[in-house]
Write an enzyme that holds these catalytic residues in place. Structure first.
Site, PDB file in Angstrom:
ATOM      1  N   ASP A 105       0.831  -1.216   0.000  1.00  0.00           N
ATOM      2  CA  ASP A 105       0.000   0.000   0.000  1.00  0.00           C
ATOM      3  C   ASP A 105       0.864   1.264   0.000  1.00  0.00           C
ATOM      4  O   ASP A 105       0.578   2.239  -0.700  1.00  0.00           O
ATOM      5  CB  ASP A 105      -0.925   0.016   1.225  1.00  0.00           C
ATOM      6  CG  ASP A 105      -2.084  -0.961   1.058  1.00  0.00           C
ATOM      7  OD1 ASP A 105      -2.208  -1.548  -0.033  1.00  0.00           O
ATOM      8  OD2 ASP A 105      -2.860  -1.131   2.023  1.00  0.00           O
TER       9      ASP A 105
ATOM     10  N   GLU B 240      -2.871  -2.441  -9.053  1.00  0.00           N
ATOM     11  CA  GLU B 240      -1.579  -1.750  -9.198  1.00  0.00           C
ATOM     12  C   GLU B 240      -1.503  -1.109 -10.575  1.00  0.00           C
ATOM     13  O   GLU B 240      -0.449  -0.985 -11.159  1.00  0.00           O
ATOM     14  CB  GLU B 240      -0.386  -2.685  -8.950  1.00  0.00           C
ATOM     15  CG  GLU B 240      -0.653  -4.170  -9.088  1.00  0.00           C
ATOM     16  CD  GLU B 240      -0.886  -4.644 -10.515  1.00  0.00           C
ATOM     17  OE1 GLU B 240      -2.052  -4.568 -10.951  1.00  0.00           O
ATOM     18  OE2 GLU B 240       0.062  -5.070 -11.194  1.00  0.00           O
TER      19      GLU B 240
HETATM   20  N1  LIG Z   1      -0.949  -3.907  -1.243  1.00  0.00           N
HETATM   21  C1  LIG Z   1      -1.895  -3.926  -2.170  1.00  0.00           C
HETATM   22  N2  LIG Z   1      -1.872  -4.857  -3.132  1.00  0.00           N
HETATM   23  C2  LIG Z   1      -2.826  -4.884  -4.086  1.00  0.00           C
HETATM   24  C3  LIG Z   1      -3.870  -3.950  -4.081  1.00  0.00           C
HETATM   25  N3  LIG Z   1      -4.690  -4.193  -5.132  1.00  0.00           N
HETATM   26  C4  LIG Z   1      -4.144  -5.274  -5.790  1.00  0.00           C
HETATM   27  N4  LIG Z   1      -3.021  -5.687  -5.162  1.00  0.00           N
HETATM   28  C5  LIG Z   1      -2.126  -6.783  -5.508  1.00  0.00           C
HETATM   29  O1  LIG Z   1      -1.432  -6.480  -6.703  1.00  0.00           O
HETATM   30  C6  LIG Z   1      -0.888  -7.717  -7.201  1.00  0.00           C
HETATM   31  C7  LIG Z   1      -0.913  -7.717  -8.720  1.00  0.00           C
HETATM   32  O2  LIG Z   1      -0.211  -8.818  -9.153  1.00  0.00           O
HETATM   33  P1  LIG Z   1      -0.129  -9.288 -10.654  1.00  0.00           P
HETATM   34  O3  LIG Z   1      -1.398  -8.878 -11.377  1.00  0.00           O
HETATM   35  O4  LIG Z   1       0.189 -10.729 -10.654  1.00  0.00           O
HETATM   36  O5  LIG Z   1       0.993  -8.432 -11.293  1.00  0.00           O
HETATM   37  P2  LIG Z   1       2.515  -8.204 -10.887  1.00  0.00           P
HETATM   38  O6  LIG Z   1       2.952  -9.062  -9.749  1.00  0.00           O
HETATM   39  O7  LIG Z   1       2.671  -6.729 -10.679  1.00  0.00           O
HETATM   40  O8  LIG Z   1       3.270  -8.643 -12.160  1.00  0.00           O
HETATM   41  P3  LIG Z   1       3.509  -7.862 -13.511  1.00  0.00           P
HETATM   42  O9  LIG Z   1       2.336  -6.939 -13.687  1.00  0.00           O
HETATM   43  O10 LIG Z   1       3.575  -8.885 -14.582  1.00  0.00           O
HETATM   44  O11 LIG Z   1       4.784  -7.110 -13.359  1.00  0.00           O
HETATM   45  C8  LIG Z   1      -1.726  -8.836  -6.566  1.00  0.00           C
HETATM   46  O12 LIG Z   1      -0.923  -9.551  -5.657  1.00  0.00           O
HETATM   47  C9  LIG Z   1      -2.834  -8.078  -5.807  1.00  0.00           C
HETATM   48  O13 LIG Z   1      -3.182  -8.744  -4.602  1.00  0.00           O
HETATM   49  C10 LIG Z   1      -3.901  -2.959  -3.019  1.00  0.00           C
HETATM   50  O14 LIG Z   1      -4.773  -2.078  -2.933  1.00  0.00           O
HETATM   51  N5  LIG Z   1      -2.895  -2.988  -2.102  1.00  0.00           N
END
Ligand SMILES: Nc1nc2c(ncn2[C@@H]2O[C@H](COP(=O)(O)OP(=O)(O)OP(=O)(O)O)[C@@H](O)[C@H]2O)c(=O)[nH]1
Length: 362
Positions: free
Chosen positions: A250, A276
């Protein structure tokens, strides 16, 4: 303690709407204390009847207890107390001090309005009981003649009192309605903001991006101005979450938001449209200019240090996909699809880079 803090007494730890009601109760309590005090002075100084004046000062004190009760976090008891004192006071005024020719019992009209505005919606029993009691007491006062009033008033003074009752009743209704209209306006603004904002980053949310972004793009199309979308996705964010926990994740999102915002212009629309994933709608901007800004953002994000411990920092990177409005892509969803394709290329290219989408037809 200033007036504002007195008005806010007892509003701590209350929900938004309950706090508004308590605040209004405090204001009405104070106004009633002031009005009752003025009447007390009137009895003592002008009507030459100190005993009635001092009884009335007792009622003034009783009204003040309302504010003490709200301060002690007893809003429901405070409201019941206030309306009970008010109704007893009106009965004493009309049937003990003077007669119903003074019109004091017209103040009973304020009880239903006040009860329905000040009690919580679920407190129906209190609202209905107090309103019904006020109606009964009004008709009782209207139809009984006080044969031995403590103050004998001339027809002229009675008429003056009657007018003052009507004046204060109207004034109180106007003040209460004004306060509630303001509160409704404030609530609406807050709800609209909550519905359109991402709670973590305070950026526009997905829904808001699609409405505001569409309007920006439509303007660009209508005026034949350039318009470019920048799509940003943090790299390997899942690994950051898994390794350091969601709180650090976060923090990362908040830092990235600050970095993006710092490099955006006033007219750019910045939004968080996924976990993200961020997007920036840049009106009046060509692809190559957006590319330069995105490159700067990428560098700044990569340089950003998120503190983990006193000696350890976390660094994250982001990939960018950019797409410009063209003759064959005039809809937000088309642009987003193109920016997403470019972003996919950036990820394929090893991440931490910016990739523009080139329209082959252009
Ligand atoms: N801390 C946090 N994590 C989040 C939030 N929303 C989504 N996520 C996390 O963001 C991560 C996205 O992971 P992936 O879509 O696999 O993408 P990545 O690991 O960034 O990999 P690449 O996009 O290929 O570089 C997941 O683990 C979600 O749980 C949030 O509001 N806070």
């Amino acid at each position: 303690m200033n007036l504002k803090s007195i008005i806010n007494l007892g509003t701590n730890q209350q929900s938004f709407s309950s706090a508004n009601r308590i605040r209004t109760m405090n204001i009405i309590g104070l106004i009633t204390v002031a009005i009752s005090f003025l009447y007390s002075l009137n009895y003592i100084l002008f009507l030459d009847n100190p005993s009635v004046g001092f009884i009335n000062l007792g009622f003034t004190f009783a009204y003040f207890v309302t504010n003490v009760l709200t301060a002690k976090q007893q809003p429901k008891i405070a409201k019941i107390w206030f309306f009970s004192v008010l109704m007893l006071h009106l009965l004493v005024c009309t049937n003990v001090y003077v007669t119903n020719a003074s019109g004091f019992h017209l103040y009973y009209f304020l009880v239903p309005t006040g009860a329905f505005l000040l009690f919580e919606l679920r407190e129906r029993l209190e609202q209905v009981t107090l309103s019904a009691l006020a109606m009964v007491l009004f008709f009782y006062c209207e139809n009984t003649v006080n044969e031995a009033p403590l103050i004998e008033l001339s027809a002229q003074v009675n008429h003056m009192l009657y007018q003052s009752v009507v004046f204060f009743t109207m004034l109180e209704v106007i003040v209460v309605l004004y306060i509630f209209a303001k509160q409704i306006d404030k609530n609406e603004k807050q709800l609209t903001l909550q519905a359109s904002t991402d709670s973590l980053t305070r950026l526009a949310n997905r829904h808001s991006f699609f409405t505001e972004g569409k309007s920006l793009l439509d303007k660009a199309v209508a005026h034949q101005l350039p318009f470019t979308l920048v799509l940003i996705d943090l790299d390997l964010f899942k690994t950051i979450n898994d390794k350091h926990g969601h709180l650090v994740g976060d923090k990362c999102l908040i830092e990235v938001t600050k970095t993006i915002k710092a490099l955006c212009r006033e007219q750019d629309l910045c939004a968080r449209i996924g976990g993200e994933e961020f997007v920036i709608a840049t009106p009046n901007t060509h692809l190559h200019d957006a590319n330069k800004v995105a490159e700067r953002m990428r560098e700044h994000i990569a340089e950003c240090k998120i503190p983990l411990t006193d000696s350890q920092n976390l660094q994250c990177t982001a990939s960018f996909g950019i797409a410009e409005k063209t003759a064959s892509a005039k809809e937000l969803k088309d642009l987003l699809m193109r920016a997403d394709k470019a972003l996919y290329m950036a990820k394929e290219n090893g991440r931490n880079c910016v990739k523009p989408y080139y329209d082959k037809a252009a």
